[in-house]
Design an enzyme around this catalytic site. Sequence first.
Site, PDB file in Angstrom:
ATOM      1  N   GLU A 141       0.824  -1.210   0.000  1.00 53.53           N
ATOM      2  CA  GLU A 141       0.000   0.000   0.000  1.00 53.53           C
ATOM      3  C   GLU A 141       0.860   1.265   0.000  1.00 53.53           C
ATOM      4  OE1 GLU A 141      -3.084  -0.038  -0.627  1.00 53.53           O
ATOM      5  OE2 GLU A 141      -3.238  -2.212  -0.504  1.00 53.53           O
ATOM      6  N   HIS A 144       1.913   2.108  -3.429  1.00 55.84           N
ATOM      7  CA  HIS A 144       0.953   2.882  -4.205  1.00 55.84           C
ATOM      8  C   HIS A 144       1.092   4.375  -3.909  1.00 55.84           C
ATOM      9  CE1 HIS A 144      -1.189  -0.235  -6.257  1.00 55.84           C
ATOM     10  NE2 HIS A 144      -1.572  -0.847  -5.161  1.00 55.84           N
ATOM     11  N   GLU A 200      -0.283  -2.526  -9.816  1.00 48.83           N
ATOM     12  CA  GLU A 200      -0.244  -3.537  -8.755  1.00 48.83           C
ATOM     13  C   GLU A 200       1.120  -4.231  -8.718  1.00 48.83           C
ATOM     14  OE1 GLU A 200      -2.184  -3.600  -6.481  1.00 48.83           O
ATOM     15  OE2 GLU A 200      -4.292  -3.577  -7.026  1.00 48.83           O
TER      16      GLU A 200
END
Length: 264
Positions: A141, A144, A200
């Site tokens: 995360e 990202h 991803e």
Amino acid sequence: MKRVVLTVMVALLCSALANAQFGKIKVDKAVNAASKGIKSFTLSNAEVGEYTNEYMTWMDAHNPVCKTTDADAGMKAYADRLANIVSSVPTDLAQSFKLNILAYYVVDVNAFACANGDVRVFAGLMDLMTDDQILAVIGHEIGHVANSDSKDAFVTALRVSALKDAAGAVGGNTASTLSDSQLGDLAETLANSQYSQKQESAADAYGYEFLKKCGKDPGNMASALGVLLKLQEDAGTAENSKYQKLFSSHPDLKKRIETLNKRK
């Protein structure tokens, strides 16, 4: 940001553990505002930061946040466990992203991160993974965020949902305050958004290196995805499963796992 497992932003999912002690993630709109078309607008980094902070204040107010000071033993246990997990994150890295990592006491199997450094891990996900796998999810995360995926997704969501009625007022040095309806609409839009396979995979790679910086086995990034893959296989095809959002938001898990294993 996205869903935030892996996707910060909030891909708010059905859990494998329908435990009655948990709640469900709250993203319903207070009011379903009629669409009036998307207006063109630009946002400064400062304004994005203001909106992100406002959004996360709303999310934390509408979902049960686990705290180490909780009187509820269950919520305290999740908070204590998460605090121990993130204690291995290097201080300089945590400070550079202004990380604020907390757990939601909800059944959803997910996690998300926002561009302001807020990371939320759901209790349903924690129940399925080891400590190091959870750390891998957190690293993914943060990836990202580092790659600006979280910021880009958030700005896109603002454009297509929360600011439909307020976009014309955006500008200058101060962001307009969002209404409860707009924040709910924004949450729903983010819940239905997803990252690309390329994004991803890049976040997976970041999570792999993140684990090494934390002094952990980087193989836990692949094994964390393996937990989701097993959940997918046990549930059947994504199209016919209540976990459809979870699987569609994590494209081609097998390929991603194979790519990570080649890094060893």
